[in-house]
Design a protein around this motif. Structure first.
Motif, PDB file in Angstrom:
ATOM      1  N   HIS A  80      -8.564 -34.848 -12.552  1.00 44.54           N
ATOM      2  CA  HIS A  80      -7.777 -33.817 -13.205  1.00 44.54           C
ATOM      3  C   HIS A  80      -8.702 -32.889 -13.996  1.00 44.54           C
ATOM      4  N   MET A  93      -2.291 -37.204 -21.014  1.00 43.98           N
ATOM      5  CA  MET A  93      -3.272 -38.262 -20.820  1.00 43.98           C
ATOM      6  C   MET A  93      -4.157 -38.298 -22.050  1.00 43.98           C
ATOM      7  N   ALA A  95      -2.805 -45.327  -2.527  1.00 43.19           N
ATOM      8  CA  ALA A  95      -2.938 -45.655  -3.950  1.00 43.19           C
ATOM      9  C   ALA A  95      -4.178 -44.999  -4.523  1.00 43.19           C
ATOM     10  N   VAL A 153     -11.205 -38.200 -16.137  1.00 45.13           N
ATOM     11  CA  VAL A 153     -12.386 -38.887 -16.651  1.00 45.13           C
ATOM     12  C   VAL A 153     -13.655 -38.335 -15.987  1.00 45.13           C
ATOM     13  N   PHE A 162       6.635 -41.371  -4.979  1.00 45.38           N
ATOM     14  CA  PHE A 162       6.553 -41.300  -6.446  1.00 45.38           C
ATOM     15  C   PHE A 162       5.539 -40.252  -6.861  1.00 45.38           C
ATOM     16  N   SER A 163       4.388 -40.277  -6.198  1.00 46.80           N
ATOM     17  CA  SER A 163       3.305 -39.371  -6.567  1.00 46.80           C
ATOM     18  C   SER A 163       3.683 -37.917  -6.279  1.00 46.80           C
ATOM     19  N   TRP A 218     -10.293 -47.348 -15.292  1.00 44.41           N
ATOM     20  CA  TRP A 218      -9.512 -46.331 -15.994  1.00 44.41           C
ATOM     21  C   TRP A 218      -8.027 -46.472 -15.683  1.00 44.41           C
ATOM     22  N   MET A 219      -7.742 -46.813 -14.427  1.00 41.83           N
ATOM     23  CA  MET A 219      -6.349 -47.006 -13.996  1.00 41.83           C
ATOM     24  C   MET A 219      -5.665 -48.070 -14.848  1.00 41.83           C
ATOM     25  N   LEU A 242       1.973 -48.232 -11.948  1.00 46.45           N
ATOM     26  CA  LEU A 242       2.471 -48.456 -10.595  1.00 46.45           C
ATOM     27  C   LEU A 242       1.311 -48.712  -9.635  1.00 46.45           C
ATOM     28  N   ALA A 243       0.257 -47.887  -9.749  1.00 47.99           N
ATOM     29  CA  ALA A 243      -0.915 -48.069  -8.887  1.00 47.99           C
ATOM     30  C   ALA A 243      -1.534 -49.447  -9.118  1.00 47.99           C
ATOM     31  N   GLY A 303       3.758 -35.688  -9.484  1.00 47.15           N
ATOM     32  CA  GLY A 303       2.465 -35.008  -9.607  1.00 47.15           C
ATOM     33  C   GLY A 303       1.601 -35.676 -10.650  1.00 47.15           C
ATOM     34  N   THR A 304       1.038 -34.856 -11.553  1.00 44.79           N
ATOM     35  CA  THR A 304       0.197 -35.444 -12.589  1.00 44.79           C
ATOM     36  C   THR A 304       0.926 -35.457 -13.927  1.00 44.79           C
ATOM     37  N   SER A 305       2.268 -35.491 -13.881  1.00 42.34           N
ATOM     38  CA  SER A 305       2.940 -35.657 -15.166  1.00 42.34           C
ATOM     39  C   SER A 305       2.862 -37.113 -15.615  1.00 42.34           C
ATOM     40  N   LEU A 306       3.743 -37.977 -15.295  1.00 43.21           N
ATOM     41  CA  LEU A 306       3.787 -39.296 -15.926  1.00 43.21           C
ATOM     42  C   LEU A 306       2.545 -40.158 -15.664  1.00 43.21           C
ATOM     43  N   GLY A 307       1.464 -39.866 -16.380  1.00 43.63           N
ATOM     44  CA  GLY A 307       0.204 -40.555 -16.127  1.00 43.63           C
ATOM     45  C   GLY A 307       0.276 -42.067 -16.287  1.00 43.63           C
ATOM     46  N   THR A 320       2.388 -43.748 -13.570  1.00 46.22           N
ATOM     47  CA  THR A 320       1.730 -43.699 -12.270  1.00 46.22           C
ATOM     48  C   THR A 320       0.622 -44.732 -12.185  1.00 46.22           C
ATOM     49  N   MET A 321      -0.171 -44.815 -13.245  1.00 48.35           N
ATOM     50  CA  MET A 321      -1.286 -45.748 -13.226  1.00 48.35           C
ATOM     51  C   MET A 321      -0.790 -47.197 -13.242  1.00 48.35           C
ATOM     52  N   VAL A 370      -0.672 -37.176   0.297  1.00 51.45           N
ATOM     53  CA  VAL A 370      -0.362 -37.582  -1.077  1.00 51.45           C
ATOM     54  C   VAL A 370      -0.837 -36.516  -2.069  1.00 51.45           C
ATOM     55  N   MET A 379      -3.616 -41.435  -5.312  1.00 51.75           N
ATOM     56  CA  MET A 379      -2.799 -41.343  -6.512  1.00 51.75           C
ATOM     57  C   MET A 379      -3.659 -41.434  -7.768  1.00 51.75           C
ATOM     58  N   ILE A 380      -4.613 -42.368  -7.757  1.00 52.94           N
ATOM     59  CA  ILE A 380      -5.494 -42.530  -8.914  1.00 52.94           C
ATOM     60  C   ILE A 380      -6.422 -41.325  -9.051  1.00 52.94           C
ATOM     61  N   MET A 429      -7.787 -33.319 -18.124  1.00 55.46           N
ATOM     62  CA  MET A 429      -7.750 -34.627 -18.779  1.00 55.46           C
ATOM     63  C   MET A 429      -8.350 -35.739 -17.934  1.00 55.46           C
ATOM     64  N   GLN A 464      -6.010 -38.298  -8.270  1.00 53.82           N
ATOM     65  CA  GLN A 464      -5.353 -37.117  -8.831  1.00 53.82           C
ATOM     66  C   GLN A 464      -5.588 -37.030 -10.337  1.00 53.82           C
ATOM     67  N   PHE A 465      -5.629 -38.197 -10.975  1.00 54.07           N
ATOM     68  CA  PHE A 465      -5.841 -38.220 -12.421  1.00 54.07           C
ATOM     69  C   PHE A 465      -7.322 -38.244 -12.759  1.00 54.07           C
TER      70      PHE A 465
END
Lengths: 280, 312
Positions: free
Chosen positions: B149, A45, B139, B154, A234-235, A31-32, A249-250, A239-243, A246-247, B254, B142-143, B152, B145-146
């Motif tokens: 979420h 997202m 890292a 998965v 960065f995170s 997914w990343m 970058l990860a 936060g969870t704005s620029l999905g 961020t992904m 984080v 960081m992942i 949104m 978190q999404f």
């Protein structure tokens, strides 16, 4: 015959379960990468989640690289990691060899002291180490990250175990030829220590590369941030704005490690197993 | 070999006094060079282990911000031990660690047994299952978190799709710990599997053969041969799991910053120390807290050692 087909069936069932769970474990990575390539993912997202982005683009990756901080942090992490790996592997080889083959007073006591360091976590040392390096004016440099790695109880222990397996007769032969202790070590034993040195490099690389709490305390200067520090800042900022960003970058921060891992997987897995089997 | 030694012994006794003298000198010199071998490590131990441990013990009796110090006795300890915030972090740390360990060790062991028994793809599964463990936890957080979420992510989408209840994960203090636990299990399970596999393969096949001759089924073999033989491995995983779990910091920093938001629900002991020490610069209080944490870890390690010895 019945038993055999039964075995075949359970074998297949196990294989399928393992496969499903494996995909589940890989899901965050998949997914990343997918969101990283999604141009639209920075506003909201994509929902429902999709495997193939609607608009495939390398836009996010472009920004990640243009920014330059990621590359800088890679260079920083590289410097810190190589130096500390060299320092701790070198020091541990010397000490491990001495504890295995040496004959000197207080050997047992000193070795127990080394094992005791395994019980000491980073937290109680955090503040004194901070003030120590502060008093030398070395905060915001790489020295506080590199120098303390010189002592690593686990590596010394693994190294001693390895040298214990090598015969002592090699020493005796060299001694008769009149070689000193250092010459014996460098010409006779060190060339044989390849396998354990490789293990030590792998383990210390992983520890050093992923180190987080101590660098966070020591490095305020953004220019000096290592990869995990840059990711964390960065995170926390976004936060969870620029999905999408961020992904991306990860992804860029993980991929080189994953590639390295895939190439060296046999040795890495062996090293981890070795550091764990000693728990017996 | 013994014969050689004996011959050498007689040779030595034949040697003249002068030679004995030089041998002694050589011995002393070699003892000295052994200490040189140890020098880097022991300079490290003194400077980066012994000194900080003693110094933070001293600091815990002072009010200090790094430059000005006042002796205040046990006040720091009193303050930490009566602080609700601190006990909340102790609870968070133990809860997350306990759940992580209770889920990951059995699950990892089952998967390791399965990988060990399939004929094809063993190495492939090893590589895949260990992959999360090589990625840095920062890292990964960081992942996650999404992934987790609430709207949104998965994970909720998948849960919803197969008819399971979804969760608010990190956005709600009552569920945020489960997000951290999920991340911790995901990250640690590869390690557990690799350690279990290495030790599973060390069990001698003869034992299974003997059991098979006695007519033991697969499950019986697993219950009565495999599991008892793995008790040392479980003890090792239990101890490393607890030590790691009690020191948890990176991922919660984080995910929730130094104060473990939302509402301090994921602030761990390590985060408390960081918050007090390096955002508030209250070195005395932070040092007292590190000592309390250090003692908790030591006591816990000894309990774990005792418990696992009893099983052996």
């Amino acid at each position: 015959m019945n038993q055999k087909s039964m075995d075949k069936l359970t074998g297949t069932v196990k294989f399928v379960i393992l496969l499903i769970f494996g995909v589940l474990l890989m899901m965050p990575f998949i997914w990343m990468v997918s969101v990283g390539f999604d141009r639209t993912a920075n506003i909201t997202m994509p929902f429902p989640p999709r495997l193939i982005p609607e608009e495939i683009s390398s836009f996010n990756f472009g920004i990640v690289f243009e920014n330059g901080r990621l590359i800088q942090s890679y260079i920083n992490s590289g410097i810190v990691t190589t130096s500390s790996v060299a320092l701790q592997v070198g020091a541990s080889l010397l000490a491990g060899y001495a504890f295995s083959k040496g004959r000197f007073k207080y050997k047992r006591l000193l070795f127990i002291l080394v094992l005791c360091t395994l019980m000491i976590p980073m937290e109680p040392r955090l503040i004194p180490l901070y003030t120590l390096f502060n008093s030398f004016g070395l905060l915001n440099s790489f020295w506080p990250l590199i120098l303390p790695t010189v002592i690593n109880g686990m590596l010394i222990f693994l190294c001693k175990q390895f040298f214990d397996q090598l015969p002592t007769t090699l020493r005796e032969a060299a001694q008769i030829d009149g070689a000193g202790e250092f010459r014996i070590f460098f010409t006779v034993y060190l060339p044989l220590a390849g396998p354990i040195a490789a293990t030590m490099v792998i383990l210390s690389f992983i520890w050093s590369w992923n180190d987080f709490m101590w660098p966070l305390v020591v490095l305020n200067d953004q220019e000096l941030h290592t990869v995990p520090l840059y990711l964390a800042s960065f995170s926390l900022e976004n936060g969870t704005s620029l999905g999408g960003l961020t992904m991306a970058l990860a992804t860029v921060s993980i991929i080189p490690i994953v590639v390295l891992y895939l190439f060296l997987q046999r040795y890495i897995i062996q090293s981890i197993a070795l550091s764990g089997v000693k728990g017996e | 070999m013994n014969k050689d030694r004996a011959e050498m012994g007689t040779n030595v006794s034949v040697l003249s006094n002068e030679n004995v003298e030089t041998i002694k000198k050589k011995k002393r010199k070699s003892a000295f060079s052994w200490y040189l071998f140890l020098l880097p490590s022991f300079v490290g131990i003194l400077l980066f282990m012994v000194y900080p441990i003693l110094e933070s013990f001293r600091l815990s009796f002072f009010q200090s911000n790094g430059t000005i110090e006042n002796f205040i006795g046990l006040k720091n300890f009193q303050l930490v031990l009566t602080s609700k915030t601190f006990w909340n972090t102790v609870w968070n740390t133990f809860f997350i660690a306990f759940c992580q360990i209770a889920i990951t060790i059995p699950l990892g062991f089952i998967f390791a047994s399965m990988i060990n028994s399939v004929r094809r793809g063993q190495n492939f599964f090893k590589v895949v299952y260990f992959l999360p463990n090589v990625t840095s936890i920062v890292a990964a957080a960081m992942i996650f978190q999404f992934v987790l979420h609430p709207e949104m992510g998965v994970a909720n989408y998948a849960l919803d799709a197969i008819g399971l209840p979804t969760s608010s994960w990190f956005s709600d203090p009552s569920t945020s710990k489960w997000g951290v636990i999920l991340l911790a299990v995901w990250h640690w399970i590869g390690f557990v599997i690799i350690i279990c596999l290495a030790n599973l393969q060390a069990i001698s096949p003869e034992m299974y053969e003997a059991a098979r001759i006695d007519g033991a089924s697969r499950i019986q073999q697993w219950l009565f041969i495999t599991i008892p033989n793995m008790s040392g491995t479980f003890a090792f995983l239990l101890i490393t799991g607890w030590i790691g779990g009690l020191q948890r910091f990176n991922e919660v920093y984080v995910l929730g910053g130094p104060n473990g938001s939302p509402a301090r629900s994921i602030q761990t002991m390590g985060a408390f120390i960081y918050e007090r020490g390096f955002t508030g610069f209250e070195f005395g209080i932070a040092s007292a807290a590190t000592y309390i944490m250090f003692i908790i870890i030591l006591i816990f390690t000894f309990i774990n050692l005792k418990v696992s010895k009893m099983n052996l």
